[in-house]
Design an enzyme around this catalytic site. Structure first.
Site, PDB file in Angstrom:
ATOM      1  N   GLU B  56       0.817  -1.221   0.000  1.00  0.00           N
ATOM      2  CA  GLU B  56       0.000   0.000   0.000  1.00  0.00           C
ATOM      3  C   GLU B  56       0.849   1.269   0.000  1.00  0.00           C
ATOM      4  O   GLU B  56       0.427   2.302  -0.523  1.00  0.00           O
ATOM      5  CB  GLU B  56      -0.963   0.007   1.189  1.00  0.00           C
ATOM      6  CG  GLU B  56      -2.101  -1.010   1.073  1.00  0.00           C
ATOM      7  CD  GLU B  56      -1.733  -2.404   1.581  1.00  0.00           C
ATOM      8  OE1 GLU B  56      -0.540  -2.623   1.914  1.00  0.00           O
ATOM      9  OE2 GLU B  56      -2.617  -3.270   1.641  1.00  0.00           O
ATOM     10  N   PHE B 118     -11.536  -7.610  14.026  1.00  0.00           N
ATOM     11  CA  PHE B 118     -10.468  -8.044  13.133  1.00  0.00           C
ATOM     12  C   PHE B 118     -10.152  -6.939  12.121  1.00  0.00           C
ATOM     13  O   PHE B 118     -11.043  -6.429  11.443  1.00  0.00           O
ATOM     14  CB  PHE B 118     -10.874  -9.329  12.396  1.00  0.00           C
ATOM     15  CG  PHE B 118      -9.812  -9.808  11.443  1.00  0.00           C
ATOM     16  CD1 PHE B 118      -8.572 -10.216  11.910  1.00  0.00           C
ATOM     17  CD2 PHE B 118     -10.039  -9.825  10.070  1.00  0.00           C
ATOM     18  CE1 PHE B 118      -7.572 -10.637  11.038  1.00  0.00           C
ATOM     19  CE2 PHE B 118      -9.056 -10.243   9.191  1.00  0.00           C
ATOM     20  CZ  PHE B 118      -7.812 -10.650   9.681  1.00  0.00           C
ATOM     21  N   GLN B 119      -8.903  -6.590  12.018  1.00  0.00           N
ATOM     22  CA  GLN B 119      -8.400  -5.542  11.128  1.00  0.00           C
ATOM     23  C   GLN B 119      -9.059  -4.187  11.343  1.00  0.00           C
ATOM     24  O   GLN B 119      -9.205  -3.402  10.422  1.00  0.00           O
ATOM     25  CB  GLN B 119      -8.495  -5.979   9.661  1.00  0.00           C
ATOM     26  CG  GLN B 119      -7.580  -7.172   9.387  1.00  0.00           C
ATOM     27  CD  GLN B 119      -7.371  -7.458   7.917  1.00  0.00           C
ATOM     28  OE1 GLN B 119      -8.242  -7.204   7.096  1.00  0.00           O
ATOM     29  NE2 GLN B 119      -6.204  -7.994   7.577  1.00  0.00           N
ATOM     30  N   LYS B 168     -17.742  -1.054   6.160  1.00  0.00           N
ATOM     31  CA  LYS B 168     -18.206  -2.064   5.222  1.00  0.00           C
ATOM     32  C   LYS B 168     -19.725  -1.998   5.038  1.00  0.00           C
ATOM     33  O   LYS B 168     -20.240  -2.172   3.933  1.00  0.00           O
ATOM     34  CB  LYS B 168     -17.785  -3.454   5.721  1.00  0.00           C
ATOM     35  CG  LYS B 168     -17.625  -4.456   4.604  1.00  0.00           C
ATOM     36  CD  LYS B 168     -16.933  -5.719   5.089  1.00  0.00           C
ATOM     37  CE  LYS B 168     -16.857  -6.737   3.955  1.00  0.00           C
ATOM     38  NZ  LYS B 168     -16.195  -7.979   4.394  1.00  0.00           N
ATOM     39  N   MET B 481      24.333   8.634   2.088  1.00  0.00           N
ATOM     40  CA  MET B 481      24.191   9.912   2.779  1.00  0.00           C
ATOM     41  C   MET B 481      24.461   9.769   4.272  1.00  0.00           C
ATOM     42  O   MET B 481      25.078  10.642   4.889  1.00  0.00           O
ATOM     43  CB  MET B 481      22.787  10.472   2.531  1.00  0.00           C
ATOM     44  CG  MET B 481      22.585  11.863   3.056  1.00  0.00           C
ATOM     45  SD  MET B 481      23.766  13.013   2.347  1.00  0.00           S
ATOM     46  CE  MET B 481      22.814  13.685   1.001  1.00  0.00           C
TER      47      MET B 481
HETATM   48  C1  LIG Z   1      12.504   5.563   5.122  1.00  0.00           C
HETATM   49  C2  LIG Z   1      13.793   6.190   5.462  1.00  0.00           C
HETATM   50  N1  LIG Z   1      14.628   5.607   6.344  1.00  0.00           N
HETATM   51  C3  LIG Z   1      15.806   6.172   6.664  1.00  0.00           C
HETATM   52  C4  LIG Z   1      16.194   7.350   6.087  1.00  0.00           C
HETATM   53  C5  LIG Z   1      17.518   8.002   6.464  1.00  0.00           C
HETATM   54  N2  LIG Z   1      18.388   8.096   5.289  1.00  0.00           N
HETATM   55  C6  LIG Z   1      18.501   9.241   4.562  1.00  0.00           C
HETATM   56  S1  LIG Z   1      19.502   9.069   3.257  1.00  0.00           S
HETATM   57  C7  LIG Z   1      19.848   7.484   3.642  1.00  0.00           C
HETATM   58  C8  LIG Z   1      20.804   6.668   2.828  1.00  0.00           C
HETATM   59  C9  LIG Z   1      20.285   6.362   1.499  1.00  0.00           C
HETATM   60  O1  LIG Z   1      21.102   5.404   0.913  1.00  0.00           O
HETATM   61  P1  LIG Z   1      20.926   4.991  -0.593  1.00  0.00           P
HETATM   62  O2  LIG Z   1      19.509   4.717  -0.872  1.00  0.00           O
HETATM   63  O3  LIG Z   1      21.869   3.895  -0.901  1.00  0.00           O
HETATM   64  O4  LIG Z   1      21.306   6.312  -1.371  1.00  0.00           O
HETATM   65  P2  LIG Z   1      22.692   7.122  -1.406  1.00  0.00           P
HETATM   66  O5  LIG Z   1      22.677   8.111  -0.289  1.00  0.00           O
HETATM   67  O6  LIG Z   1      23.790   6.137  -1.240  1.00  0.00           O
HETATM   68  O7  LIG Z   1      22.671   7.772  -2.724  1.00  0.00           O
HETATM   69  C10 LIG Z   1      19.174   7.097   4.797  1.00  0.00           C
HETATM   70  C11 LIG Z   1      19.276   5.778   5.432  1.00  0.00           C
HETATM   71  C12 LIG Z   1      15.273   7.936   5.183  1.00  0.00           C
HETATM   72  N3  LIG Z   1      15.522   9.112   4.598  1.00  0.00           N
HETATM   73  N4  LIG Z   1      14.112   7.332   4.870  1.00  0.00           N
END
Ligand SMILES: Cc1ncc(C[n+]2csc(CCOP(=O)(O)OP(=O)(O)O)c2C)c(N)n1
Lengths: 176, 566
Positions: B56, B118-119, B168, B481
């Site tokens: 979803e 349920f749900q 529902k 990042m």
């Molecule tokens: C759902 C979610 N979880 C954690 C983060 C924290 N976060 C921001 S950037 C990042 C790393 C992303 O890594 P990748 O997808 O490999 O991209 P890159 O930065 O290497 O280009 C994370 C874990 C986030 N933004 N969103």
């Protein structure tokens, strides 16, 4: 600098709205001191009165967020000297304590309170006033034993003469 | 709008209401509490296409991608309980990025509400902080009015997500269907009227400014103010920089487009924020990722804020003149009264900064001296070989920042990204939604190896619908990042950021999607060519430097003046 603000919210009441409003406060760690909901002078329009201690900057931002809610018609904030307000307090005390001597009568007279009901075991006293006044009475009664105490939230009307209907008119104009 | 009444079921009323709102595609996932609606959808497949996603969350991001490129309301459908809670991330993303979206959820029978049936989850309660509006409907006759209101609220004013939860029994109930579009809610003013006095005041300030500077955000796109915005900057000659949500409102290579704002934005746009004398913010909200430390942000400047949402005025930055209203209208009025001008010396400052950035960061990224490839050179190549109307969807992380800075966006509404929420996993389903809305435009999804695996299952949706999505994985084998922050601010302690990845090509092939992997620079150009020209979906994985960093950077807590180039 923190101040006490009275926030008045006008809405066509809705079950979920109170929740939406309170989320705005909790998200910003703002403690609502009291909240009261009632009808207003305009048919089908409800009014929430919320008391908040915060800075003016905070209250401005909170009111802007409240006004943004789809179901809110208008929200205002005022300082204490721009509103006339009251709270009501109820005190349940043992009837025996009151019956003993003249003390009870003096307290009630001094505090301008009234008796709502006298039962064999307890008596219920009512006082309306500002918080400090209902607090003073509580303290005066405490030596005689207070069985129960409850104080309402604040209800307030504002001093500025602009009527809510005028705001409603402005709102309609803004929607044209 | 129809006025004839006929008795139909509540679930059919849901479908007919969507059709009455000119919805042609919905994204969703069935389940117990929404089954009557799915049964009704079966009869209307010609008019209303339902796309089965794989989760979803994917439905919400697809609806967002659809909305961002088309300007229309994105629609998703889910069942109660886990179906509904799986929508929440996408709803929160749409809320913070002002994306028009209507979510319809099934709910348990009304007599079971509050019994832990349920749900049963209180999705109205759960979604309240992240929706513009939501409602629960327990009677068939309330369905059409609720949906009408939902569409009106989602789309009007500052757009946002809306949720309609339908029990529902309401879906099974009978109703005289009569759809009336909602055009007014007495307590709701979608957009304040533009005050001409404010326009004059703003123009006076702009006309006497020595170093005026425009910051534009998504408001320009949401207002469909393409012509008005361009006319304004071209007449006033004012340099303009964008937030990541404003990107593609003005082509990247427009002479007055000076670049990207914010934490990983361009050097000049950040630095010179503290040298302008008049700052004109248009449809942007001074997010902390844009402003850095507020106490060191544009203190010397007088701020003019063109904004549809009164709650944004003075929220983060003190405004001298607030021009409330839809910026399509205010820009048009403002353009009439600003004097034609150019600001060559001021613009030269931006160009000098651009040159400095190019010589440091730019060259490292575009023509690296190392054997390992950089994200920037890949993006530059993709950009050079892409058609002008290509839609570029990004996920969240280093690749997002690099793409937005190095891709040459040429057309309106071609940037789709998760801005305010920074939702990893956004990209793949959003790219899919964008393609559904714009089947004739190329859609390139740029994703990190981390984010790809958050919604990787939507490859199934892409395969099943035969959508044509070009998926570019920039693989640094790290949550890049976060790793960068660990390197810079946590003594290189790479706690849980290294990724041991599966073979992405094999995964793609499992979904019958063509794939290729490039590890050497000499293979890149050809691979990119193949990737972009392939008929149908294609996954291209490019191995890039494991420990490359993204610069410029305004560190958290630093002022925009303290922007680092290395
Ligand atoms: C759902 C979610 N979880 C954690 C983060 C924290 N976060 C921001 S950037 C990042 C790393 C992303 O890594 P990748 O997808 O490999 O991209 P890159 O930065 O290497 O280009 C994370 C874990 C986030 N933004 N969103």
């Amino acid at each position: 600098m923190e101040n006490k603000y009275t926030i008045s919210i006008f809405t066509e009441n809705n079950i979920g709205l109170l929740n939406r409003v309170s989320i705005i406060f909790t998200r910003r760690h703002l403690n609502i001191e009291s909240i009261t909901a009632s009808e207003s002078e305009v048919k089908n329009i409800h009014r929430y009165t919320i008391i908040l201690n915060c800075t003016e900057e905070q209250v401005i931002k909170v009111v802007a967020q409240i006004e943004k809610l789809v179901e809110v018609l208008k929200a205002f904030y005022h300082l204490d000297d721009e509103t006339v307000y009251q709270e009501i307090a109820l005190y349940k005390v043992p009837t025996s304590a009151l019956a003993a001597g003249k003390k009870a009568e003096q307290i009630l007279r001094k505090h301008n309170a009234r008796i709502l009901t006298v039962e064999p075991e307890f008596t219920v006293i009512e006082k309306t006033g500002h918080k400090q006044e209902t607090q003073d009475l509580l303290e005066a009664l405490e030596p005689h034993g207070v069985l129960e105490f409850a104080r309402s939230g604040r209800v307030a009307v504002t001093k500025p003469m602009k009527e809510f209907k005028e705001y409603l008119y402005e709102l309609e104009q803004a929607q044209q | 709008m129809t006025n004839k009444t006929t008795k139909i079921s509540g679930s059919e009323a849901v479908v007919k209401s969507l059709i009455a709102e000119s919805v042609s595609t919905v994204f969703g996932y069935p389940g117990g509490a929404i089954m009557p609606v799915y049964d009704a959808l079966y009869d209307y497949q010609e008019k209303l296409k339902h796309i089965l996603v794989r989760h979803e969350q994917g439905a919400t991001h697809a609806a967002q991608g659809y909305a961002r490129v088309s300007g229309k309301v994105g629609v998703c459908i889910a069942t109660s309980g886990p179906g509904a809670t799986n929508l929440i991330t996408g709803i929160a993303d749409a809320q913070i990025d002002s994306t028009p979206m209507v979510c319809i959820t099934g709910q348990v029978n009304s007599h079971l509400l509050g019994t832990d049936a349920f749900q049963e989850t209180d999705v109205v309660g759960i979604s309240m902080p992240v929706t513009k509006w939501n409602v629960q409907v327990t009677k068939a006759e309330d369905i059409a009015p609720a949906i009408a209101k939902a569409f009106y609220i989602a789309k009007s004013g500052r757009p946002g997500p809306v949720l309609v939860d339908i029990t529902k029994d309401a879906q099974f109930g009978e109703v005289d269907f009569n759809y009336v579009k909602c055009t007014l809610i007495s307590s709701y003013v979608p957009a304040p009227k533009v005050d001409v006095k404010k326009i004059i005041e703003a123009a006076d300030l702009i006309n006497t400014a020595k170093r005026p500077y425009i910051l534009f955000g998504q408001g320009v796109l949401l207002a469909e103010a393409k012509k008005e915005f361009k006319a304004f900057i071209e007449k006033s000659g004012i340099p303009a920089a964008w937030t990541i949500m404003g990107l593609s409102a003005l082509e990247t290579d427009h002479p007055l487009n000076v670049g990207m704002l914010g934490m990983h934005g361009n050097y000049g746009p950040n630095l010179l924020t503290n040298e302008c004398d008049v700052l004109i913010a248009i449809g942007m909200r001074f997010d902390d990722r844009v402003t850095g430390d507020l106490s060191g942000y544009a203190k010397q400047a007088k701020v003019i804020h063109l904004e549809i949402d009164p709650a944004e005025i003075n929220k983060n930055v003190q405004t001298e003149i607030a021009v409330l209203g839809n910026c399509k209208e205010s820009l048009q009025l403002l353009t009439e009264v600003v004097s034609p001008s150019t600001h060559p010396e001021w613009l030269a400052k931006f160009n000098a900064c651009k040159q400095k950035e190019l010589e440091t960061v730019g060259e490292n990224e575009l023509t690296p001296s190392t054997d390992v490839m950089s994200m920037g050179e890949v993006i530059k190549l993709v950009s050079d070989k892409s058609t002008d109307d290509t839609i570029v969807v990004t996920d969240v992380g280093q690749h997002q920042m690099v793409t937005q800075r190095f891709y040459n966006y040429k057309s309106w509404r071609t940037n789709v990204t998760s801005g305010g929420l920074g939702t990893m996993g956004f990209c793949l389903p959003a790219a899919f939604g964008a393609k559904i809305a714009k089947p004739n435009q190329q859609v390139v999804a740029v994703i990190g190896d981390g984010g790809f695996q958050m919604t990787i299952q939507e490859l199934g949706t892409i395969f099943q619908t035969k959508a044509d999505i070009k998926i570019l994985i920039l693989n640094n084998e790290f949550l890049g990042m976060v790793r960068q922050w660990q390197q810079l601010f946590f003594d290189k302690r790479y706690s849980s950021t290294e990724m041991v990845n599966p073979d992405f090509q094999t995964i793609a092939k499992g979904y019958h999607i063509e794939a290729n992997k490039v590890e050497k620079r000499e293979d890149l150009a050809n691979a990119v060519e193949l990737f972009l020209n392939h008929k149908g979906s294609y996954l291209l994985e490019v191995m890039v430097g494991k420990e490359n960093n993204v610069f410029p950077m305004v560190e958290t807590g630093a002022s925009v003046s303290e922007i680092r180039l290395s």
